[in-house]
Design a protein around this motif. Structure first.
Motif, PDB file in Angstrom:
ATOM      1  N   LEU A 115       0.629  -1.243   0.010  1.00 53.05           N
ATOM      2  CA  LEU A 115      -0.025  -0.032  -0.061  1.00 53.05           C
ATOM      3  C   LEU A 115       0.903   1.321   0.235  1.00 53.05           C
ATOM      4  N   PRO A 116       1.973   1.260   0.659  1.00 52.43           N
ATOM      5  CA  PRO A 116       2.716   2.591   0.585  1.00 52.43           C
ATOM      6  C   PRO A 116       3.122   3.197  -0.718  1.00 52.43           C
ATOM      7  N   PRO A 117       3.367   2.508  -1.739  1.00 52.78           N
ATOM      8  CA  PRO A 117       3.475   3.298  -3.307  1.00 52.78           C
ATOM      9  C   PRO A 117       2.306   3.802  -3.420  1.00 52.78           C
ATOM     10  N   MET A 118       1.127   3.743  -3.090  1.00 51.11           N
ATOM     11  CA  MET A 118       0.175   4.562  -3.312  1.00 51.11           C
ATOM     12  C   MET A 118      -0.066   5.825  -2.802  1.00 51.11           C
ATOM     13  N   ASP A 119       0.942   6.100  -2.149  1.00 48.64           N
ATOM     14  CA  ASP A 119       1.253   7.469  -1.751  1.00 48.64           C
ATOM     15  C   ASP A 119       1.561   8.604  -3.047  1.00 48.64           C
ATOM     16  N   SER A 120       2.242   7.729  -3.857  1.00 47.54           N
ATOM     17  CA  SER A 120       2.682   8.347  -4.951  1.00 47.54           C
ATOM     18  C   SER A 120       1.897   8.316  -6.361  1.00 47.54           C
ATOM     19  N   VAL A 121       0.418   8.083  -6.142  1.00 44.90           N
ATOM     20  CA  VAL A 121      -0.583   7.871  -7.087  1.00 44.90           C
ATOM     21  C   VAL A 121      -1.689   8.718  -6.826  1.00 44.90           C
ATOM     22  N   GLU A 122      -2.048   9.516  -8.117  1.00 45.54           N
ATOM     23  CA  GLU A 122      -3.051  10.469  -7.898  1.00 45.54           C
ATOM     24  C   GLU A 122      -4.363   9.756  -9.005  1.00 45.54           C
ATOM     25  N   ILE A 123      -5.467   9.763  -8.438  1.00 44.09           N
ATOM     26  CA  ILE A 123      -6.736   9.452  -8.998  1.00 44.09           C
ATOM     27  C   ILE A 123      -7.583  10.729  -9.365  1.00 44.09           C
ATOM     28  N   SER A 124      -7.839  10.923 -10.425  1.00 47.68           N
ATOM     29  CA  SER A 124      -8.472  12.236 -10.606  1.00 47.68           C
ATOM     30  C   SER A 124      -9.853  12.109 -11.496  1.00 47.68           C
ATOM     31  N   LEU A 125     -10.552  13.133 -11.401  1.00 52.94           N
ATOM     32  CA  LEU A 125     -11.730  13.097 -12.578  1.00 52.94           C
ATOM     33  C   LEU A 125     -11.300  14.162 -13.468  1.00 52.94           C
ATOM     34  N   LEU A 126     -11.545  13.681 -14.815  1.00 53.23           N
ATOM     35  CA  LEU A 126     -11.082  14.609 -15.862  1.00 53.23           C
ATOM     36  C   LEU A 126     -12.424  15.214 -16.673  1.00 53.23           C
ATOM     37  N   THR A 127     -12.603  16.691 -16.714  1.00 51.38           N
ATOM     38  CA  THR A 127     -13.859  17.230 -17.425  1.00 51.38           C
ATOM     39  C   THR A 127     -13.314  17.701 -18.385  1.00 51.38           C
ATOM     40  N   CYS A 128     -13.771  17.251 -19.750  1.00 46.65           N
ATOM     41  CA  CYS A 128     -13.620  18.073 -20.873  1.00 46.65           C
ATOM     42  C   CYS A 128     -14.775  18.949 -21.465  1.00 46.65           C
ATOM     43  N   GLN A 129     -14.146  20.330 -21.793  1.00 44.52           N
ATOM     44  CA  GLN A 129     -15.278  21.117 -22.378  1.00 44.52           C
ATOM     45  C   GLN A 129     -15.572  20.707 -23.745  1.00 44.52           C
ATOM     46  N   PRO A 130     -16.803  20.914 -24.030  1.00 43.27           N
ATOM     47  CA  PRO A 130     -17.131  20.652 -25.473  1.00 43.27           C
ATOM     48  C   PRO A 130     -16.383  21.182 -26.731  1.00 43.27           C
ATOM     49  N   HIS A 131     -16.632  20.650 -27.738  1.00 44.04           N
ATOM     50  CA  HIS A 131     -16.017  21.163 -29.083  1.00 44.04           C
ATOM     51  C   HIS A 131     -17.093  21.127 -30.149  1.00 44.04           C
ATOM     52  N   ASP A 132     -17.086  21.570 -31.189  1.00 43.75           N
ATOM     53  CA  ASP A 132     -18.009  21.738 -32.359  1.00 43.75           C
ATOM     54  C   ASP A 132     -18.614  20.477 -32.839  1.00 43.75           C
ATOM     55  N   GLU A 133     -18.100  19.380 -32.723  1.00 38.40           N
ATOM     56  CA  GLU A 133     -18.715  18.113 -33.124  1.00 38.40           C
ATOM     57  C   GLU A 133     -20.020  17.644 -32.254  1.00 38.40           C
ATOM     58  N   VAL A 134     -20.941  17.295 -33.226  1.00 32.27           N
ATOM     59  CA  VAL A 134     -22.204  17.173 -32.441  1.00 32.27           C
ATOM     60  C   VAL A 134     -22.338  16.125 -31.414  1.00 32.27           C
ATOM     61  N   TYR A 135     -21.347  15.044 -31.180  1.00 28.10           N
ATOM     62  CA  TYR A 135     -21.144  14.366 -30.298  1.00 28.10           C
ATOM     63  C   TYR A 135     -20.714  14.792 -29.092  1.00 28.10           C
ATOM     64  N   SER A 136     -20.140  15.986 -29.254  1.00 31.88           N
ATOM     65  CA  SER A 136     -19.292  16.649 -27.997  1.00 31.88           C
ATOM     66  C   SER A 136     -19.816  17.818 -27.546  1.00 31.88           C
ATOM     67  N   LEU A 137     -20.954  18.034 -27.865  1.00 33.33           N
ATOM     68  CA  LEU A 137     -21.613  19.362 -27.443  1.00 33.33           C
ATOM     69  C   LEU A 137     -21.910  19.439 -26.014  1.00 33.33           C
ATOM     70  N   TYR A 138     -21.997  18.216 -25.352  1.00 28.93           N
ATOM     71  CA  TYR A 138     -22.324  18.213 -23.956  1.00 28.93           C
ATOM     72  C   TYR A 138     -21.114  18.011 -23.001  1.00 28.93           C
ATOM     73  N   GLY A 139     -19.980  17.850 -23.813  1.00 28.03           N
ATOM     74  CA  GLY A 139     -18.648  17.594 -23.087  1.00 28.03           C
ATOM     75  C   GLY A 139     -18.350  16.256 -22.549  1.00 28.03           C
ATOM     76  N   HIS A 140     -17.533  16.188 -21.670  1.00 26.42           N
ATOM     77  CA  HIS A 140     -17.012  14.582 -21.479  1.00 26.42           C
ATOM     78  C   HIS A 140     -16.464  14.305 -20.237  1.00 26.42           C
ATOM     79  N   THR A 141     -16.465  13.104 -19.572  1.00 30.37           N
ATOM     80  CA  THR A 141     -15.875  13.003 -18.499  1.00 30.37           C
ATOM     81  C   THR A 141     -14.942  11.526 -18.476  1.00 30.37           C
ATOM     82  N   ALA A 142     -13.744  11.567 -17.893  1.00 34.36           N
ATOM     83  CA  ALA A 142     -12.947  10.374 -17.641  1.00 34.36           C
ATOM     84  C   ALA A 142     -12.115  10.317 -16.487  1.00 34.36           C
TER      85      ALA A 142
END
Length: 396
Positions: A33-60
Motif C-alpha cells: 500500500l505505501p507506494p499508493m502515496d505517489s498515486v493520484e486518481i483524478s476526475l477529468l472534465t472536458c469542455q465541448p467542441h464543435d462536433e455534435v457528439y461533443s456538445l455536452y462535454g465528456h468525463t474520464a
C-alpha cells in the motif's frame, strides 16, 4: 458523449500492454500500500467542441503513478464505434452499447488539444486503500466480460459511470452541497448545451417527450460533465466521524485553445417555419379566391407531417424513458400518411375535420410539454388547409 475514431494497430498494442501492466500490478497478492502515496486518481472534465457528439462535454478518470516510468492512463467510459451497423437507429432506440477503454493520458490530452477544448483535472482526496480499491475496480471493468455496458444518455452515460465507480470505492459517504434555485429540466439543460446549434436542439426537442420537462434533482443533473465537476468541487467525504473534501486539488491539464466552428445551415428551424407559414398564407389566399385546392402543396405538407409522425410513433418502443410519451404525436402522427392517397384522389373530406381536431389537441398538449422550434408553424400550415376545406365546403 465522447466519440473515439478507430484506433490504429500500434495504439491497440500500447493499450493492451497498458492493460496488462495494470492487471498484473493490481492483482498481485503482495502489492504494497505505501507506494499508493505517489498515486493520484483524478476526475477529468472536458469542455465541448464543435462536433455534435461533443456538445455536452465528456468525463474520464485519470490514474497517475507519479514516480518515473509509472503508469499514467485515462479510463474512458465513452468509447463507441460510430461506424457500427445501424448506430444512429440503435442510439435513438436506446440499444447502443458503450465500453470502457484505457489509454495513455498523453494521447487523451493531445486529442483535446487538437479540438481546442479545455480539460480540467480534479485530484481526488482518497486514502491509499481507496486508491487501490478503485484501481482494481477500473482494471476489473476493463476485462472483456465487463467493459461493455448499455448506454443511456440521461441515466447511464460516461459521466455517471465515472461518478458511480468513484463513489462505490470510497470508505465513507460522499455528501454533496446542493445548489439553491437550480432545478432545471432535462430539456433546459440540453438547450443550454446546444444554444449555438439550433438544428441539434431541434432534433433533441423533436424526440424528447413530456418526461424531459420535469424538474430534476442534483443526482439527475450530474449526467452533464460540468454539473458533476461543480458538485465534486463542493462535496465532502464523511468517514469515521470526520469530514474531508472530495477534491484535493484542481488544475488545468489542457488549456482552452482555438476551436474551428463549422458553418451549418444558414437558417434556424424557426426561420424556416416562418418562411413556410408565409408561403402557406399566400397559397391559402389564392386557393380561396380560385375556389380550388393545390393538391401538390397539401400532399407535401401531409407527407412531411406524416414522416415526422411515423418517427414519433416508433419512439413509443424506445428504451429511453424520456422519449416514449411525446405529446407532439397528437398532431404529428402516421394518420397523415394513411389519408394521403385518398386526399390526392379527392375522396376524403373527413380528414380535414380530423386534422383540425388534432391541431386543437396539439395546442392543448403544448401547455404540458415544450415542442420543437418550428413545429407550431408546420402544424399551422396544415391547419390553414383544413380551415380552407371546411369553409369552402360550407360555401358550396
Amino acid at each position: 458523449m465522447k466519440y473515439l475514431k478507430t484506433i490504429t494497430s500500434a495504439l491497440r498494442g500500447g493499450i493492451l500492454l497498458l492493460t496488462m501492466i495494470c492487471q498484473n500490478a493490481a492483482l498481485a497478492q503482495d502489492y504494497d500500500l505505501p507506494p499508493m502515496d505517489s498515486v493520484e486518481i483524478s476526475l477529468l472534465t472536458c469542455q465541448p467542441h464543435d462536433e455534435v457528439y461533443s456538445l455536452y462535454g465528456h468525463t474520464a478518470i485519470r490514474y497517475h503513478e507519479l514516480q518515473r516510468g509509472g503508469i499514467d492512463a485515462a479510463f474512458n467510459y465513452g468509447v463507441f464505434n460510430y461506424d457500427a451497423p445501424f448506430f444512429v437507429i440503435r442510439f435513438v432506440f436506446g440499444l447502443t452499447d458503450y465500453e470502457l477503454g484505457a489509454y495513455p493520458t498523453q494521447l487523451f490530452q493531445k486529442e483535446y488539444r487538437l479540438f481546442g477544448s479545455m480539460v480540467t483535472e480534479q485530484v481526488l482526496n482518497l486514502t491509499n486503500e481507496e486508491k487501490l480499491q478503485l484501481r482494481m475496480a477500473l482494471v476489473d471493468n476493463l476485462r472483456p466480460a465487463n467493459k461493455i455496458y448499455r448506454y443511456n444518455y440521461f441515466y447511464n452515460n460516461c459521466t455517471t459511470k465515472a461518478r458511480d465507480i468513484i463513489e462505490r470505492h470510497i470508505k465513507g459517504k460522499v455528501q454533496y452541497e446542493g445548489r439553491e434555485d437550480y432545478e432545471p429540466t432535462y430539456r433546459e439543460m440540453v438547450h443550454h448545451m446546444t444554444r449555438n446549434h439550433p438544428w441539434s436542439r431541434f432534433g433533441n426537442d423533436l424526440l424528447l417527450g413530456i418526461q424531459a420537462d420535469s424538474k430534476t434533482d442534483m443526482r439527475q443533473q450530474e449526467f452533464l460533465p460540468d454539473n458533476l465537476l461543480y458538485d465534486f468541487d463542493h462535496a465532502q467525504i464523511y468517514s469515521n466521524g470526520q469530514y474531508r473534501p472530495l477534491v484535493k486539488e484542481r488544475r488545468i491539464i489542457v488549456p482552452a485553445g482555438v476551436q474551428l466552428i463549422q458553418s451549418g445551415f444558414p437558417l434556424t428551424p424557426r426561420e424556416c417555419g416562418f418562411i413556410l407559414l408565409a408561403i402557406s398564407l399566400v397559397l391559402c389566399v389564392i386557393q380561396w379566391r380560385m375556389r380550388r385546392f393545390f393538391i401538390l402543396w397539401e400532399s407535401l405538407l401531409m407527407l412531411v407531417c406524416g414522416i415526422i409522425g411515423f418517427m414519433l410513433f416508433l419512439m413509443l418502443f424506445s428504451q429511453h424513458p424520456t422519449v416514449r410519451i411525446n405529446l407532439q404525436i397528437l398532431f404529428f402522427n402516421p394518420l397523415h400518411l394513411v389519408y394521403l392517397w385518398p386526399v390526392i384522389k379527392g375522396r376524403q373530406t373527413r380528414y380535414w375535420m380530423i386534422c383540425a381536431v388534432m391541431a386543437i389537441l396539439f395546442l392543448i398538449g403544448s401547455l404540458f410539454q415544450s415542442y420543437a422550434e418550428g413545429l407550431y408553424t408546420l402544424a399551422l400550415c396544415l391547419l390553414l388547409q383544413s380551415v380552407l376545406h371546411i369553409f369552402v365546403l360550407k360555401t358550396k
